[in-house]
Design a protein around this motif. Structure first.
Motif, PDB file in Angstrom:
ATOM      1  N   GLN A   5     -45.621  34.713  49.960  1.00 36.04           N
ATOM      2  CA  GLN A   5     -46.674  35.600  49.229  1.00 36.04           C
ATOM      3  C   GLN A   5     -48.126  36.384  50.953  1.00 36.04           C
ATOM      4  N   VAL A   8     -53.698  38.198  50.607  1.00 38.77           N
ATOM      5  CA  VAL A   8     -54.681  38.891  50.057  1.00 38.77           C
ATOM      6  C   VAL A   8     -54.596  39.045  49.025  1.00 38.77           C
ATOM      7  N   CYS A   9     -53.141  39.562  48.851  1.00 41.10           N
ATOM      8  CA  CYS A   9     -53.509  40.344  47.732  1.00 41.10           C
ATOM      9  C   CYS A   9     -52.285  39.237  46.172  1.00 41.10           C
ATOM     10  N   GLY A  10     -51.542  38.865  46.597  1.00 40.44           N
ATOM     11  CA  GLY A  10     -51.019  37.294  46.591  1.00 40.44           C
ATOM     12  C   GLY A  10     -49.652  38.267  45.704  1.00 40.44           C
ATOM     13  N   ASP A  41     -48.277  46.776  48.552  1.00 42.80           N
ATOM     14  CA  ASP A  41     -49.548  46.313  47.773  1.00 42.80           C
ATOM     15  C   ASP A  41     -51.044  46.266  47.857  1.00 42.80           C
ATOM     16  N   CYS A  42     -51.018  45.728  49.435  1.00 39.82           N
ATOM     17  CA  CYS A  42     -52.106  46.035  50.251  1.00 39.82           C
ATOM     18  C   CYS A  42     -52.261  46.382  51.307  1.00 39.82           C
ATOM     19  N   VAL A  44     -51.660  44.768  54.306  1.00 35.05           N
ATOM     20  CA  VAL A  44     -51.668  44.079  55.120  1.00 35.05           C
ATOM     21  C   VAL A  44     -50.692  44.037  56.074  1.00 35.05           C
TER      22      VAL A  44
ATOM     23  N   LEU B  12     -62.222  38.946  46.360  1.00 31.82           N
ATOM     24  CA  LEU B  12     -61.080  40.148  47.392  1.00 31.82           C
ATOM     25  C   LEU B  12     -62.125  40.318  48.478  1.00 31.82           C
ATOM     26  N   ASN B  16     -62.076  38.548  52.240  1.00 28.95           N
ATOM     27  CA  ASN B  16     -61.719  39.352  52.844  1.00 28.95           C
ATOM     28  C   ASN B  16     -62.591  39.628  54.334  1.00 28.95           C
ATOM     29  N   ARG B  19     -62.192  36.050  56.475  1.00 30.65           N
ATOM     30  CA  ARG B  19     -60.633  35.829  57.115  1.00 30.65           C
ATOM     31  C   ARG B  19     -60.897  36.563  57.972  1.00 30.65           C
ATOM     32  N   GLU B  20     -61.083  37.864  58.170  1.00 29.30           N
ATOM     33  CA  GLU B  20     -61.164  38.616  59.496  1.00 29.30           C
ATOM     34  C   GLU B  20     -62.468  38.615  61.197  1.00 29.30           C
ATOM     35  N   PHE B  40     -60.172  30.999  45.338  1.00 31.16           N
ATOM     36  CA  PHE B  40     -59.180  31.760  46.000  1.00 31.16           C
ATOM     37  C   PHE B  40     -58.832  32.335  44.939  1.00 31.16           C
ATOM     38  N   SER B  42     -56.292  36.961  43.559  1.00 26.44           N
ATOM     39  CA  SER B  42     -56.375  38.383  43.749  1.00 26.44           C
ATOM     40  C   SER B  42     -56.622  38.838  42.835  1.00 26.44           C
ATOM     41  N   MET B  45     -54.165  41.075  40.381  1.00 28.52           N
ATOM     42  CA  MET B  45     -53.450  40.023  39.786  1.00 28.52           C
ATOM     43  C   MET B  45     -53.727  39.288  38.274  1.00 28.52           C
ATOM     44  N   LYS B  54     -47.674  34.124  34.744  1.00 29.34           N
ATOM     45  CA  LYS B  54     -48.451  33.456  35.568  1.00 29.34           C
ATOM     46  C   LYS B  54     -49.922  33.142  34.613  1.00 29.34           C
ATOM     47  N   MET B  61     -55.689  30.875  43.773  1.00 25.03           N
ATOM     48  CA  MET B  61     -54.135  30.888  45.399  1.00 25.03           C
ATOM     49  C   MET B  61     -54.931  30.329  46.078  1.00 25.03           C
ATOM     50  N   LYS B  62     -55.919  29.323  46.468  1.00 31.20           N
ATOM     51  CA  LYS B  62     -56.769  29.075  46.976  1.00 31.20           C
ATOM     52  C   LYS B  62     -57.920  27.838  46.647  1.00 31.20           C
ATOM     53  N   VAL B 288     -58.447  47.193  46.633  1.00 30.41           N
ATOM     54  CA  VAL B 288     -58.112  46.606  47.855  1.00 30.41           C
ATOM     55  C   VAL B 288     -58.390  47.510  49.084  1.00 30.41           C
ATOM     56  N   MET B 292     -59.932  46.415  52.053  1.00 32.51           N
ATOM     57  CA  MET B 292     -59.571  45.505  53.994  1.00 32.51           C
ATOM     58  C   MET B 292     -59.945  46.268  54.860  1.00 32.51           C
TER      59      MET B 292
END
Lengths: 54, 383
Positions: A5, A8-10, A41-42, A44, B12, B16, B19-20, B40, B42, B45, B54, B61-62, B288, B292
């Protein structure tokens, strides 16, 4: 076969299904995905994916 | 001790940047302040969750705790920032706590636009802009059989398609004549509308919702052509407006978004803005890929290496399985015309400028497989 996965975007890459539209055949393992491949999708890098159990 | 880098927001863009930044700087103090749970997930989604089977819990996610550990950051969830004191380099929280910052990053996002309308059910119209909204929407859908969706843009169409996965009838209302009207030429929009209709989405074109009235357990939506639609729920998806209030109150320059330069710096040093709240070179792009690009550039700047943000061509995937699409609209004010290649299963639409180069594209259905081949021919968005 595993799933990976994008952190970043899932987006989920499923080794069983591959990504035929992106030129990646079903059954392609994560290790065999090119290093310069990017999330469809994103955008990365491959390094920004985690293995997931689903 | 040096004050931390403080990021306001936990979407996001915020995570991000964090993270970066951590990839480049493992030790400087980092604090993230969020008005919600700060977990966290997305956001893209949210409009495909039912197809992906889902729940709201699975979309997370986290957790904030996990993010704090991974990022070596202090994360303050359910915490409101009431003001920024520019000259003292500090922010004030809702409980009057003062937090000094070395650098401040505004990643506070955008609010859903709500069109004014009448009726006693207007305040029950939902919008889904974050995970908590989604959880609420999902609960309200429990007994729903039909949902009116205001707006046939990207998010409206994605939700409409996604509701089909739950056997709920989506009824989409839009003042234009075809879906994604700002991104697609009409012939391509008509193709998409046909595919979505075949899958079960209903459309009402050329109309707006004038009133929403409660009726039994559901609602009646009154359209501008006097049509009345009885539905179980109403979802608004007519666009986003950058959250600029906090920045404006601090005296920062705002326009449609918080105005930043190519270093993502606001009109004040040590304050930056990214994501849906930021306006870079006149552009607010709630997607997105630009986020980024911003996150990488700002992380380098925060680490001490001033770096301008650049935008390559950034096609956007539209997640409508009944008619998948990839769109890269031409820049505002581009002069030229659309050229379409249509087949049974898809459309390649290229916006050709007068100089003969491709300034944008829209790929529908089977033509989405040409994304990789055509993207290198697009102009960069910000060189």
């Amino acid at each position: 076969m595993k799933q990976w996965q994008c952190v970043v975007c899932g987006f989920i890459y499923d080794e069983v299904a591959g990504l035929p539209n992106e030129g990646i055949a079903p059954g392609t393992t994560w290790a065999d995905i090119p290093e310069d491949w990017a999330c469809p999708d994103c955008g990365v890098a491959k390094a920004d994916f985690d293995m997931v159990q689903i | 001790m040096t004050a931390p880098v403080i990021i306001l927001g936990s979407g996001l863009a915020a995570y991000n940047v964090a993270r970066e930044f951590r990839k480049l700087d493992k030790t400087s103090a980092l604090t993230i302040v969020s008005r919600d749970h700060a977990g966290f997930y997305s956001k893209p989604m949210l409009s495909n969750a039912f197809s992906a089977n889902k729940s709201a819990e699975q979309l997370l996610m986290k957790s904030a705790e996990k993010m704090a550990e991974e990022l070596n950051a202090t994360i303050l969830g359910h915490t409101k920032v009431v003001s920024i004191h520019v000259h003292n380099q500090e922010v004030m929280l809702g409980d009057d706590t003062i937090l000094p910052y070395r650098d401040l990053v505004l990643a506070v996002g955008a609010d859903p636009i709500r069109l004014p309308m009448g009726g006693d059910g207007a305040s029950d119209v939902l919008s889904v802009n974050d995970l908590d909204d989604f959880a609420h929407f999902n609960r309200r859908l429990a007994s729903a059989k039909s949902v009116a969706i205001l707006g046939a843009g990207l998010i409206g169409c994605e939700f409409a398609n996604d509701l089909l996965a739950r056997d709920i009838a989506p009824i989409v209302i839009d003042p234009s004549a075809w879906p994604l009207s700002r991104l697609l030429p009409q012939a391509a929009g008509d193709f998409m509308a046909d595919k979505l209709s075949d899958a079960g989405v209903q459309f009402h074109w050329g109309v707006t919702a004038q009133a929403v009235d409660a009726e039994g357990a559901g609602f009646v939506v009154k359209l501008s052509d006097q049509t009345e639609l009885a539905v179980d729920l109403v979802l608004s998806a007519v666009g986003l407006r950058s959250r600029t209030e906090l920045a404006a109150a601090a005296g920062l320059q705002v326009n449609r978004g918080v105005v930043v330069d190519r270093y993502l710096q606001t009109s004040q040093p040590h304050i930056y803005a990214v994501g849906d709240c930021a306006e870079v070179a006149g552009l607010t792009l709630p997607f997105v890929l630009p986020i980024m690009q911003q996150a990488r550039a700002l992380a380098a700047t925060l680490m001490g290496e001033r770096t301008v943000v650049k935008y390559p061509a950034m096609p956007v995937m539209v997640k409508t399985p009944a008619c998948p699409a990839v769109v890269a609209p031409p820049a505002m004010g581009s002069v030229g015309e659309w050229h379409l290649e249509t087949s049974e299963t898809g459309i390649v639409a290229k916006f050709m400028s007068n100089s003969g180069s491709m300034a944008g594209f829209a790929l529908l259905g089977s033509a989405t497989s040409q994304r990789q081949a055509l993207t290198p021919d697009l102009p960069v968005v910000l060189a």
